[in-house]
Design an enzyme around this catalytic site. Structure first.
Site, short mmCIF file in Angstrom:
data_model
loop_
_atom_site.label_atom_id
_atom_site.label_comp_id
_atom_site.label_asym_id
_atom_site.label_seq_id
_atom_site.Cartn_x
_atom_site.Cartn_y
_atom_site.Cartn_z
N GLY A 51 5.51 -2.23 -2.20
CA GLY A 51 5.49 -0.77 -2.20
C GLY A 51 6.03 -0.25 -0.89
O GLY A 51 5.99 -0.96 0.13
N GLN A 56 7.58 5.74 5.75
CA GLN A 56 7.80 4.44 6.39
C GLN A 56 9.27 4.21 6.75
O GLN A 56 9.59 3.27 7.48
CB GLN A 56 7.32 3.30 5.49
N CYS A 98 0.83 -4.29 5.44
CA CYS A 98 1.72 -3.13 5.38
C CYS A 98 3.01 -3.45 6.10
O CYS A 98 2.98 -4.06 7.17
CB CYS A 98 1.02 -1.93 6.05
N LEU A 99 4.15 -3.04 5.52
CA LEU A 99 5.44 -3.33 6.15
C LEU A 99 5.59 -2.62 7.49
O LEU A 99 6.42 -3.01 8.31
CB LEU A 99 6.58 -2.95 5.21
N HIS A 140 -2.58 2.66 -1.70
CA HIS A 140 -2.11 2.37 -0.35
C HIS A 140 -0.90 3.26 -0.01
O HIS A 140 -0.82 3.85 1.07
CB HIS A 140 -1.74 0.87 -0.27
N GLU A 141 0.02 3.36 -0.97
CA GLU A 141 1.25 4.15 -0.73
C GLU A 141 0.95 5.65 -0.70
O GLU A 141 1.51 6.39 0.11
CB GLU A 141 2.31 3.84 -1.79
N HIS A 144 -0.19 6.64 2.60
CA HIS A 144 0.91 6.82 3.56
C HIS A 144 1.40 8.26 3.58
O HIS A 144 1.66 8.83 4.64
CB HIS A 144 2.09 5.91 3.19
#
Ligand code: NI
Length: 201
Positions: A51, A56, A98-99, A140-141, A144
């Site tokens: 995701g 991000q 997380c990226l 999670h997204e 963000h």
């Protein structure tokens, strides 16, 4: 200031201020935005993610993508524009990463099921319930987009365990800002505001 160039987008890492930005609703979708989404999938796959949220990649837009399989040509690619989550049910604890926080992991408790209302890139309505792994990704997204990171949801004990890693990220960020490889805070905020006024008003 540069206009929005989708090919130049990169994933920003903690503590970049875009990650704390509360995105406004998207009001228009154009060919540039479609290229942005394409680039986001490219970056997500390259970094082995499942995701990725627009902030991000330093864009203040209420949009995130997901592919639970995490690989091109496998699983299903989702684009969620202006997502609204509702009807959270159940409880589930699992490890997240997380990226924007490479190498940092920790267990997060989240509802096991959640309903999502959103639009895709073609303007089609999405109204679906997700559960388990997919529900976790979606939540999670969506976090963000509100400037929330999974480290904010760790238990106190788990948070202490990643504190040293977070501190290292903060030092690295300060160094890069001093060297000029990351723009000054004011320039980052000005760029976000410019993109927001182009797409969110
Ligand atoms: Ni993340």
């Amino acid at each position: 200031m540069q206009p929005l160039d989708p090919t130049s987008l990169q994933i920003v890492t903690y503590p970049h201020p875009a990650l704390r930005y509360e995105s406004k609703a998207l009001r228009r979708v154009d060919t540039t935005l479609r290229s942005v989404v394409e680039r986001m999938f490219e970056l997500m796959y390259a970094h082995r993610g499942v995701g990725l949220a627009a902030n991000q990649v330093n864009l203040p837009l209420r949009l995130f993508i997901m592919n639970p399989a995490g690989k091109t040509g496998e699983g299903e690619e989702w684009v969620f524009i202006n997502p609204v989550l509702s009807r959270p049910r159940g409880n589930d604890e699992d490890e997240e990463g997380c990226l924007s926080l490479p190498g940092v992991v920790g267990n997060v408790v989240r509802p096991k099921k959640v309903r999502v209302h959103a639009f895709d890139l073609q303007g089609n309505e999405i109204d679906r319930e997700f559960s388990d792994y997919e529900a976790r990704i979606v939540q999670h997204e969506a976090d963000h987009l509100n400037g929330v990171l999974f480290i904010d949801r760790l238990s106190e004990g788990a948070r202490v365990e990643v504190e040293e890693q977070l501190h290292a990220f903060e030092l690295e960020y300060q160094t890069q800002q001093r060297m000029g490889t990351i723009p000054e805070e004011a320039d980052i905020m000005a760029q976000l505001a410019k993109i927001e006024s182009a797409y969110c008003s």
